[in-house]
Design a protein around this motif. Structure first.
Motif, PDB file in Angstrom:
ATOM      1  N   SER A 229       0.831  -1.209   0.000  1.00 59.11           N
ATOM      2  CA  SER A 229       0.000   0.000   0.000  1.00 59.11           C
ATOM      3  C   SER A 229       0.860   1.252   0.000  1.00 59.11           C
ATOM      4  O   SER A 229       0.518   2.265  -0.625  1.00 59.11           O
ATOM      5  N   CYS A 230       2.009   1.196   0.705  1.00 56.32           N
ATOM      6  CA  CYS A 230       2.903   2.355   0.750  1.00 56.32           C
ATOM      7  C   CYS A 230       3.592   2.563  -0.608  1.00 56.32           C
ATOM      8  O   CYS A 230       3.802   3.698  -1.049  1.00 56.32           O
ATOM      9  N   MET A 231       3.938   1.448  -1.285  1.00 60.73           N
ATOM     10  CA  MET A 231       4.520   1.560  -2.621  1.00 60.73           C
ATOM     11  C   MET A 231       3.497   2.120  -3.607  1.00 60.73           C
ATOM     12  O   MET A 231       3.820   2.980  -4.441  1.00 60.73           O
ATOM     13  N   GLN A 232       2.242   1.670  -3.483  1.00 58.96           N
ATOM     14  CA  GLN A 232       1.183   2.167  -4.355  1.00 58.96           C
ATOM     15  C   GLN A 232       0.952   3.650  -4.118  1.00 58.96           C
ATOM     16  O   GLN A 232       0.759   4.426  -5.068  1.00 58.96           O
ATOM     17  N   ALA A 233       0.961   4.064  -2.846  1.00 60.05           N
ATOM     18  CA  ALA A 233       0.769   5.477  -2.511  1.00 60.05           C
ATOM     19  C   ALA A 233       1.912   6.318  -3.067  1.00 60.05           C
ATOM     20  O   ALA A 233       1.698   7.445  -3.554  1.00 60.05           O
ATOM     21  N   ALA A 234       3.137   5.789  -3.001  1.00 60.45           N
ATOM     22  CA  ALA A 234       4.291   6.516  -3.528  1.00 60.45           C
ATOM     23  C   ALA A 234       4.155   6.709  -5.031  1.00 60.45           C
ATOM     24  O   ALA A 234       4.417   7.807  -5.568  1.00 60.45           O
ATOM     25  N   GLN A 235       3.737   5.675  -5.728  1.00 56.98           N
ATOM     26  CA  GLN A 235       3.572   5.776  -7.176  1.00 56.98           C
ATOM     27  C   GLN A 235       2.467   6.774  -7.538  1.00 56.98           C
ATOM     28  O   GLN A 235       2.604   7.520  -8.516  1.00 56.98           O
ATOM     29  N   ALA A 236       1.367   6.785  -6.735  1.00 60.03           N
ATOM     30  CA  ALA A 236       0.278   7.728  -7.002  1.00 60.03           C
ATOM     31  C   ALA A 236       0.750   9.162  -6.803  1.00 60.03           C
ATOM     32  O   ALA A 236       0.413  10.069  -7.602  1.00 60.03           O
ATOM     33  N   ALA A 237       1.544   9.412  -5.760  1.00 58.72           N
ATOM     34  CA  ALA A 237       2.042  10.764  -5.502  1.00 58.72           C
ATOM     35  C   ALA A 237       3.003  11.206  -6.583  1.00 58.72           C
ATOM     36  O   ALA A 237       2.973  12.364  -7.049  1.00 58.72           O
ATOM     37  N   ILE A 238       3.872  10.294  -7.021  1.00 55.02           N
ATOM     38  CA  ILE A 238       4.802  10.631  -8.100  1.00 55.02           C
ATOM     39  C   ILE A 238       4.039  10.885  -9.397  1.00 55.02           C
ATOM     40  O   ILE A 238       4.400  11.769 -10.193  1.00 55.02           O
ATOM     41  N   GLY A 239       2.910  10.170  -9.540  1.00 56.40           N
ATOM     42  CA  GLY A 239       2.094  10.340 -10.736  1.00 56.40           C
ATOM     43  C   GLY A 239       1.301  11.631 -10.748  1.00 56.40           C
ATOM     44  O   GLY A 239       0.604  11.919 -11.723  1.00 56.40           O
ATOM     45  N   GLY A 240       1.352  12.397  -9.656  1.00 59.30           N
ATOM     46  CA  GLY A 240       0.716  13.713  -9.651  1.00 59.30           C
ATOM     47  C   GLY A 240      -0.494  13.831  -8.727  1.00 59.30           C
ATOM     48  O   GLY A 240      -1.094  14.910  -8.620  1.00 59.30           O
ATOM     49  N   MET A 241      -0.864  12.739  -8.037  1.00 56.80           N
ATOM     50  CA  MET A 241      -2.037  12.806  -7.158  1.00 56.80           C
ATOM     51  C   MET A 241      -1.699  13.605  -5.892  1.00 56.80           C
ATOM     52  O   MET A 241      -0.692  13.353  -5.236  1.00 56.80           O
ATOM     53  N   ASP A 242      -2.556  14.567  -5.572  1.00 53.42           N
ATOM     54  CA  ASP A 242      -2.374  15.391  -4.359  1.00 53.42           C
ATOM     55  C   ASP A 242      -3.725  15.608  -3.689  1.00 53.42           C
ATOM     56  O   ASP A 242      -4.576  16.316  -4.226  1.00 53.42           O
ATOM     57  N   ASN A 243      -3.938  14.984  -2.559  1.00 55.02           N
ATOM     58  CA  ASN A 243      -5.207  15.145  -1.813  1.00 55.02           C
ATOM     59  C   ASN A 243      -5.055  16.077  -0.616  1.00 55.02           C
ATOM     60  O   ASN A 243      -5.890  16.083   0.289  1.00 55.02           O
ATOM     61  N   THR A 244      -3.984  16.872  -0.611  1.00 59.15           N
ATOM     62  CA  THR A 244      -3.744  17.785   0.520  1.00 59.15           C
ATOM     63  C   THR A 244      -4.001  19.244   0.159  1.00 59.15           C
ATOM     64  O   THR A 244      -3.887  20.117   1.021  1.00 59.15           O
ATOM     65  N   GLY A 245      -4.282  19.522  -1.102  1.00 52.69           N
ATOM     66  CA  GLY A 245      -4.481  20.909  -1.506  1.00 52.69           C
ATOM     67  C   GLY A 245      -3.192  21.680  -1.612  1.00 52.69           C
ATOM     68  O   GLY A 245      -3.159  22.899  -1.412  1.00 52.69           O
ATOM     69  N   GLY A 246      -2.096  20.976  -1.899  1.00 50.93           N
ATOM     70  CA  GLY A 246      -0.811  21.658  -2.068  1.00 50.93           C
ATOM     71  C   GLY A 246      -0.024  21.826  -0.777  1.00 50.93           C
ATOM     72  O   GLY A 246       0.917  22.641  -0.726  1.00 50.93           O
ATOM     73  N   ALA A 247      -0.359  21.070   0.261  1.00 52.27           N
ATOM     74  CA  ALA A 247       0.330  21.212   1.554  1.00 52.27           C
ATOM     75  C   ALA A 247       1.806  20.882   1.432  1.00 52.27           C
ATOM     76  O   ALA A 247       2.211  19.998   0.664  1.00 52.27           O
ATOM     77  N   LEU A 248       2.625  21.592   2.212  1.00 54.01           N
ATOM     78  CA  LEU A 248       4.067  21.371   2.234  1.00 54.01           C
ATOM     79  C   LEU A 248       4.548  20.770   3.558  1.00 54.01           C
ATOM     80  O   LEU A 248       5.736  20.455   3.695  1.00 54.01           O
ATOM     81  N   SER A 249       3.637  20.633   4.510  1.00 55.21           N
ATOM     82  CA  SER A 249       4.005  20.098   5.820  1.00 55.21           C
ATOM     83  C   SER A 249       2.845  19.299   6.401  1.00 55.21           C
ATOM     84  O   SER A 249       1.702  19.423   5.948  1.00 55.21           O
ATOM     85  N   PHE A 250       3.150  18.497   7.423  1.00 57.42           N
ATOM     86  CA  PHE A 250       2.109  17.779   8.168  1.00 57.42           C
ATOM     87  C   PHE A 250       2.588  17.554   9.596  1.00 57.42           C
ATOM     88  O   PHE A 250       3.796  17.603   9.882  1.00 57.42           O
ATOM     89  N   ALA A 251       1.627  17.337  10.493  1.00 63.31           N
ATOM     90  CA  ALA A 251       1.927  17.112  11.904  1.00 63.31           C
ATOM     91  C   ALA A 251       0.825  16.240  12.497  1.00 63.31           C
ATOM     92  O   ALA A 251      -0.285  16.186  11.951  1.00 63.31           O
ATOM     93  N   PRO A 252       1.102  15.543  13.586  1.00 69.20           N
ATOM     94  CA  PRO A 252       0.051  14.743  14.223  1.00 69.20           C
ATOM     95  C   PRO A 252      -1.119  15.626  14.653  1.00 69.20           C
ATOM     96  O   PRO A 252      -0.922  16.774  15.064  1.00 69.20           O
ATOM     97  N   VAL A 253      -2.318  15.104  14.550  1.00 72.94           N
ATOM     98  CA  VAL A 253      -3.501  15.849  14.996  1.00 72.94           C
ATOM     99  C   VAL A 253      -3.365  16.230  16.459  1.00 72.94           C
ATOM    100  O   VAL A 253      -3.796  17.304  16.894  1.00 72.94           O
ATOM    101  N   SER A 254      -2.749  15.352  17.246  1.00 69.31           N
ATOM    102  CA  SER A 254      -2.596  15.593  18.685  1.00 69.31           C
ATOM    103  C   SER A 254      -1.753  16.824  18.994  1.00 69.31           C
ATOM    104  O   SER A 254      -1.783  17.342  20.110  1.00 69.31           O
TER     105      SER A 254
END
Length: 381
Positions: free
Chosen positions: A342-367
């Motif tokens: 699943s992580c390899m598939q996600a990596a390929q999707a991101a390299i392929g141009g998929m972005d579900n973050t709206g252009g985010a450049l950072s992330f952090a735990p919700v907590s």
């Protein structure tokens, strides 16, 4: 006390009469019989009058003493009458909740529950079961799971928070227990402050929580009480569960809508197998236990940095940049041992141009409390 006064009064009365008689006898020897008789009669009347006044005086004193005694007795009685308000109360000594039954039997129907921190009035206490009422629920609870009276009060003090309700608007919260101390904040009427029970405040002051620290308020402007709860009926519990479920579904729908709105399709990027594996390993270390959408989002952030011009222009350059990804020291070992599909598939999707973050450049735990687009257990911003 009354008896002593009466004895003393009788003695004084006798002495007064004897004294009056003696004075008359001593004055009489050289007077004629008629004069003696007149004087004797006058003396007798004088003594009688004196005796009456003395008697009335002592009667008044006796009555006053009796009134004072009764007043003392009344005060003592009133001091003994008040009872501890916790005498007929109990609390459930449980981690989560205690069942309240319609009858004193484990086979009887469920009437409701007492949750941890709920207090109940005991209407009938038995050897094994007690009948209680709390909130809208009435029924029977098993004694072995309860604490009563003073023990219940102590349990409440140990397990429940203590609140201070503000009685007047504009109450000043001060850094120290002094009218001259710095003002930290101002509370409005009916605000509820949490009392810091582990902080001993001087008389006339209450220590309350303020941010990560403590502040002090004047005790005359707050009403301090234990924050105990009440039991709930079966119907009330079902309503609470339904409300929580509806809120969770609404939250998921809102997150899905936000993700759908944020999702964009960027131009595919060129990446070697090694670069793709590094990205997949990073995704696994950062979001290996997240749903697939969360894994794609982590990959998208890395690819957004690659495209941004403000970060290195390669996957390896981004993930190994100093001070950026705490997992960078384990990426090579994870890539060498193999990554999840699943992580390899996600990596390929991101390299392929998929972005579900709206252009985010950072992330952090919700907590962490950091705002942003929530996907799984991360906030993207």
């Amino acid at each position: 006390m009354i008896l002593k006064k009466k004895v003393f009064g009788s003695a004084m009365l006798a002495a007064a009469i004897m004294s009056a008689g003696t004075c008359t006898a001593m004055a009489a020897p050289q007077q004629e019989n008629t004069a003696i008789e007149a004087e004797s009669e006058n003396s007798t009347q004088t003594a009688a009058g004196l005796a009456l006044k003395i008697t009335e005086g002592f009667q008044n004193a006796d009555e006053q003493a009796s009134i004072e005694k009764k007043e003392v007795e009344v005060v003592k009685a009133s001091e003994e009458e008040p009872q501890d308000e916790w005498q007929n109360r109990l609390m459930a000594n449980v981690e989560e909740s205690l069942n309240v039954r319609t009858e004193a039997s484990e086979e009887s129907a469920l009437a409701g529950k007492l949750r941890k921190g709920d207090v109940a009035e005991v209407t009938e206490r038995g050897e094994e079961w007690s009948k209680i009422t709390s909130g809208n629920v009435s029924g029977y609870v098993k004694n072995e799971f309860c604490v009563f009276g003073d023990d219940a009060h102590n349990y409440a003090n140990e397990n429940c928070t203590t609140n201070a309700k503000v009685l007047e608007g504009g109450l000043r919260l001060r850094a120290e227990a002094s009218e001259e101390a710095q003002i930290c904040d101002v509370a409005a009427q009916d605000d509820v402050l949490t009392v810091k029970k582990d902080v001993e405040a001087p008389e006339g002051w209450v220590a309350v929580s303020h941010g990560d620290g403590v502040a002090y308020v004047s005790s005359q402007y707050v009403e301090v009480s234990l924050a105990t709860g009440t039991g709930i009926t079966v119907e009330e519990e079902q309503a609470i569960i339904a409300k929580q479920k509806a809120e969770e579904e609404a939250k998921r729908a809102q997150e899905a809508a936000a993700q759908a709105q944020a999702a964009v399709q960027n131009a595919p990027a060129a990446a070697s197998y090694d670069e793709t594996t590094i990205l997949a390993a990073t995704i696994q270390l950062e979001a290996g236990n997240e749903p697939y959408e969360g894994q794609v989002a982590v990959g998208a952030v890395i690819m957004n940095r690659v495209r941004s011009g403000g970060y290195p222009n390669s996957i390896s350059g981004v993930v190994y940049q100093a001070g950026q990804f705490s997992v960078s020291g384990r990426i090579a070992a994870t890539a060498a041992s193999g990554v999840k599909s699943s992580c390899m598939q996600a990596a390929q999707a991101a390299i392929g141009g998929m972005d579900n973050t709206g252009g985010a450049l950072s992330f952090a735990p919700v907590s962490s409390g950091r705002g942003g687009l929530v996907i799984g257990n991360h906030s993207f911003y």
